[in-house]
Design a protein around this motif. Structure first.
Motif, mmCIF file in Angstrom:
data_model
loop_
_atom_site.group_PDB
_atom_site.id
_atom_site.type_symbol
_atom_site.label_atom_id
_atom_site.label_comp_id
_atom_site.label_asym_id
_atom_site.label_seq_id
_atom_site.Cartn_x
_atom_site.Cartn_y
_atom_site.Cartn_z
ATOM 1 N N TRP A 208 27.534 24.755 22.707
ATOM 2 C CA TRP A 208 27.023 23.633 23.497
ATOM 3 C C TRP A 208 26.528 22.522 22.568
ATOM 4 N N LEU A 209 25.793 22.897 21.528
ATOM 5 C CA LEU A 209 25.300 21.922 20.564
ATOM 6 C C LEU A 209 26.454 21.268 19.801
ATOM 7 N N THR A 210 27.413 22.092 19.374
ATOM 8 C CA THR A 210 28.550 21.578 18.615
ATOM 9 C C THR A 210 29.365 20.584 19.433
ATOM 10 N N LEU A 211 29.663 20.938 20.673
ATOM 11 C CA LEU A 211 30.433 20.048 21.533
ATOM 12 C C LEU A 211 29.663 18.761 21.829
ATOM 13 N N GLY A 212 28.332 18.872 21.938
ATOM 14 C CA GLY A 212 27.520 17.683 22.163
ATOM 15 C C GLY A 212 27.589 16.727 20.987
ATOM 16 N N ASP B 199 32.184 15.896 23.128
ATOM 17 C CA ASP B 199 33.139 16.561 24.022
ATOM 18 C C ASP B 199 32.403 17.133 25.229
ATOM 19 N N ASN B 200 33.150 17.631 26.197
ATOM 20 C CA ASN B 200 32.574 18.238 27.391
ATOM 21 C C ASN B 200 31.841 19.523 27.016
ATOM 22 N N GLN B 201 30.526 19.533 27.170
ATOM 23 C CA GLN B 201 29.731 20.675 26.717
ATOM 24 C C GLN B 201 29.925 21.917 27.577
ATOM 25 N N PHE B 202 30.416 21.743 28.796
ATOM 26 C CA PHE B 202 30.621 22.910 29.653
ATOM 27 C C PHE B 202 31.779 23.779 29.170
ATOM 28 N N LYS B 203 32.550 23.281 28.205
ATOM 29 C CA LYS B 203 33.570 24.113 27.585
ATOM 30 C C LYS B 203 32.950 25.288 26.841
ATOM 31 N N ALA B 204 31.661 25.183 26.511
ATOM 32 C CA ALA B 204 30.961 26.262 25.811
ATOM 33 C C ALA B 204 30.935 27.542 26.630
ATOM 34 N N PHE B 205 31.082 27.418 27.954
ATOM 35 C CA PHE B 205 31.026 28.585 28.832
ATOM 36 C C PHE B 205 32.399 29.213 29.056
ATOM 37 N N THR B 206 33.399 28.760 28.304
ATOM 38 C CA THR B 206 34.750 29.283 28.486
ATOM 39 C C THR B 206 34.818 30.780 28.200
ATOM 40 N N LEU B 207 34.212 31.215 27.077
ATOM 41 C CA LEU B 207 34.292 32.626 26.682
ATOM 42 C C LEU B 207 33.670 33.534 27.725
ATOM 43 N N ILE B 208 32.459 33.224 28.173
ATOM 44 C CA ILE B 208 31.815 34.091 29.152
ATOM 45 C C ILE B 208 32.578 34.042 30.472
ATOM 46 N N GLY B 209 33.176 32.896 30.803
ATOM 47 C CA GLY B 209 33.978 32.802 32.019
ATOM 48 C C GLY B 209 35.187 33.721 31.971
ATOM 49 N N ILE B 210 35.856 33.763 30.819
ATOM 50 C CA ILE B 210 37.019 34.637 30.655
ATOM 51 C C ILE B 210 36.598 36.099 30.765
#
Length: 230
Positions: free
Chosen positions: A160-164, A168-179
């Motif tokens: 989330w920090l890196t994408l910020g 970039d879109n910070q909600f991409k940080a939740f991709t792994l847990i979503g998968i």
């Protein structure tokens, strides 16, 4: 001719603390698997895994015994931190080790050794406690997965920090847990549901929320980042 370069030791790439945790888990599993296959322990070795389960597994009834009946004991309390080190079988332990190595490398390179240990065991402890409170079955809880999901929570925070910073879109940080949750849902639909997923989801949430406290700079750095965004 070019001089051949020495091969890099893959273990050098993994921070010390997650590597030690993996070695403990692997050591326990190799011992129990060897005993189950008659390589060590003789005839009694076949029952070693069940005996170890009886000593260190966590189960929801512990919460009732401790908090409702006031029957707390060392045997009950120790299970909050011992259950991550024994697994149902070899593949159960293997995947835990693979995830712990992968996430341990990423998170362990940023968090201090002490912070990494606190993160892993806090997520394991609170994951078990929340599981004990919410589970509708007295199903045993074993394996490192609540702690591993806690590392996924920390990984999500760091991403989330890196994408910020990248804009970039910070909600991409939740991709792994979503998968992972999607895989868990499909698995439950095919093979049936077990309430132990509660401990894993709880571990993720605990890891996500305590990561700002354990990351470099701690709470002060987290507040500073919030102020900068205002």
């Amino acid at each position: 001719m070019h001089d051949s370069e020495p091969a890099e030791n893959p273990f050098n790439a993994v921070p010390f603390v997650p590597l030690i945790l993996v070695l403990i888990i692997a050591g326990v599993e190799f011992t129990l698997s060897a005993a189950a296959n008659g390589m060590i322990g003789g005839a009694q070795g076949v029952g070693w895994r069940s005996a170890v389960f009886g000593e260190i597994q966590f189960y929801p009834e512990i919460m009732t015994e401790v908090f409702e009946r006031g029957r707390g004991s060392f045997d009950y309390y120790k299970r909050f931190v011992t259950y991550p080190f024994v697994h149902a079988n070899f593949s159960h332990a293997l995947w835990a080790c693979v995830l712990l190595l992968a996430l341990g490398k990423f998170v362990g390179e940023i968090f201090s050794a002490a912070s990494f240990l606190i993160l892993f065991f806090a997520c394991s402890i609170f994951g078990a406690a929340i599981y004990g409170l919410l589970s509708w079955q007295n199903t045993q809880l074993i394996g490192a997965y609540p702690g591993v999901y806690g590392l996924i929570g920390a990984y999500t925070y760091l991403m989330w920090l890196t994408l910020g910073r990248m804009g970039d879109n910070q909600f991409k940080a939740f991709t792994l847990i979503g998968i992972l949750l999607g895989i868990l849902l499909v698995y439950s639909m095919i093979f049936g549901s077990s309430p132990t997923w509660i401990a894993e989801v709880a571990g993720f949430l605990v890891g996500l929320f305590i990561a700002p406290l354990l990351a470099p700079g701690g709470w002060a750095a987290f507040l500073n980042r919030i102020r900068q965004r205002e």
